[in-house]
Design a protein around this motif. Structure first.
Motif, short mmCIF file in Angstrom:
data_model
loop_
_atom_site.label_atom_id
_atom_site.label_comp_id
_atom_site.label_asym_id
_atom_site.label_seq_id
_atom_site.Cartn_x
_atom_site.Cartn_y
_atom_site.Cartn_z
N TYR A 86 -5.09 25.52 37.76
CA TYR A 86 -5.97 26.68 37.81
C TYR A 86 -6.89 26.73 36.60
O TYR A 86 -8.06 27.11 36.71
CB TYR A 86 -5.15 27.96 37.89
N ARG A 87 -6.38 26.33 35.43
CA ARG A 87 -7.24 26.32 34.24
C ARG A 87 -8.32 25.23 34.36
O ARG A 87 -9.45 25.43 33.90
CB ARG A 87 -6.39 26.12 32.99
N ARG B 162 -1.94 28.86 24.93
CA ARG B 162 -1.54 27.50 24.66
C ARG B 162 -1.75 26.64 25.90
O ARG B 162 -1.78 27.12 27.03
CB ARG B 162 -0.05 27.45 24.26
N ALA B 163 -1.90 25.35 25.68
CA ALA B 163 -2.06 24.44 26.80
C ALA B 163 -0.78 24.41 27.62
O ALA B 163 0.30 24.60 27.11
CB ALA B 163 -2.40 23.03 26.31
N ALA B 164 -0.92 24.15 28.92
CA ALA B 164 0.22 24.21 29.83
C ALA B 164 0.99 22.91 29.81
O ALA B 164 0.92 22.07 30.70
CB ALA B 164 -0.26 24.53 31.25
N SER C 48 -2.88 26.68 46.27
CA SER C 48 -3.36 25.31 46.11
C SER C 48 -3.64 24.95 44.65
O SER C 48 -3.79 23.77 44.31
CB SER C 48 -4.63 25.10 46.93
N LEU C 49 -3.70 25.96 43.78
CA LEU C 49 -4.00 25.72 42.36
C LEU C 49 -2.85 26.15 41.45
O LEU C 49 -3.05 26.29 40.25
CB LEU C 49 -5.27 26.49 41.97
N SER C 50 -1.69 26.37 42.02
CA SER C 50 -0.57 26.88 41.23
C SER C 50 0.27 25.79 40.57
O SER C 50 1.16 26.08 39.78
CB SER C 50 0.35 27.74 42.11
#
Length: 307
Positions: free
Chosen positions: A158-159, A2-4, A143-145
């Motif tokens: 991140y996605r 699912r989308a975040a 940095s992408l969390s």
């Protein structure tokens, strides 16, 4: 998947809510499609260029994930810093397998299928013997969390990163196959191996490099999806099924078709999962592909080659 997250807004009309849901599903489908593309791209090159049905492709994905875990847990390398070493390690494994196993099975497709299946089992068991069967985890780059805003929706950074990496790898692969000497030699071998050999093209060397590159891409895919899924010796099994669906649907010799089919299946899976669940979505998508291949066995984006 699912989308975040969704956009938070009060007092929206029913029509606006439907538009929001539609946009959210588009974003979800792009996320699923980018992962499918990462996994399927290496298989597309190997299957489309060499005609090898590589049942060990999922194990290359698994090796990439374990290499990411090993470099992070034992050497302190973050995921982003590990990507180049991971590609080199898994590509080297692929080169060895092609050079000393698959190259001995020319024009024997059934033997090749059995050989790659056996290689996959050996790789799985080797990992179990060396590091055990316990689940391992790879840390997402700090940095992408966090999340980023996409069309007003909160989406995992991140996605978003995976989406752009998938597109970048496709661009690099397309350039390699269409604008380099190695790509030119590979296309010549695909059209007529005997004529290519008469011009001094070493088919064995080109095939080994092609298989190594495809394996390296699979390793990168495994490393990049490892923060989203726990790492285990059999993690590649599910991915290889999805990858074959993407490649067959897109047309086995069409790299652009692989991209289109990955995102098409991603959007279809996301939409059905939203209406039902992930299990129903996978079953319906598989049934749709079976029906489509029945009437169009060459796939949606077959490449015509002059003979």
């Amino acid at each position: 998947m699912r989308a975040a997250g969704k956009r938070f807004a009060g007092g929206r009309s029913h029509g606006d809510s439907r538009v929001d849901q539609f946009i959210e599903q588009i974003i979800t489908g792009l996320s699923i499609g980018s992962i499918l593309l990462l996994v399927a791209m290496g298989l597309s090159i190997i299957y489309g260029s060499m005609g090898i049905i590589n049942l060990a492709h999922g194990e290359f994905v698994m090796l990439g994930a374990y290499t990411a875990w090993l470099l992070q847990s034992h050497f302190g390398l973050g995921l982003l810093a590990s990507l180049v070493p991971i590609f080199i390690v898994v590509a080297a494994v692929g080169w060895i397998i092609e050079r000393y196993v698959l190259s001995l099975l020319n024009n024997r497709p059934l033997d090749t299928i059995l050989a790659t299946w056996g290689v996959g089992i050996m790789l799985q068991q080797s990992v179990r013997l060396m590091v055990g069967s316990e689940l391992r985890y790879v840390q997402m780059p700090p940095s992408l969390s966090d999340s980023t805003d996409v069309l007003g929706f909160s989406v995992s950074s991140y996605r978003v990163f995976l989406f752009f990496v998938a597109i970048a790898l496709f661009a690099v692969t397309w350039l390699l196959m269409n604008r380099t000497t190695v790509g030119m030699k590979l296309r010549a071998i695909m059209q007529d191996r005997s004529v290519a050999a008469s011009f001094g093209i070493n088919a064995k060397r080109v095939y080994a490099l092609t298989f190594a590159y495809g394996a390296g891409l699979a390793g990168l895919a495994g490393a990049l999806v490892s923060p989203l899924k726990s790492v285990s010796p059999d993690m590649g099994t599910g991915y290889v099924v999805d990858a074959f669906m993407v490649v067959v649907l897109g047309g086995v010799q069409s790299l652009a078709g692989t991209v289109a089919s990955a995102f098409f299946l991603g959007e279809l899976s996301g939409a059905i999962a939203f209406l039902q669940n992930d299990t129903v979505a996978k079953a319906i998508v598989l049934l749709a592909i079976v029906v489509l291949i029945r009437f169009r066995p060459e796939g949606l984006f077959a490449t015509r080659v002059r003979t």
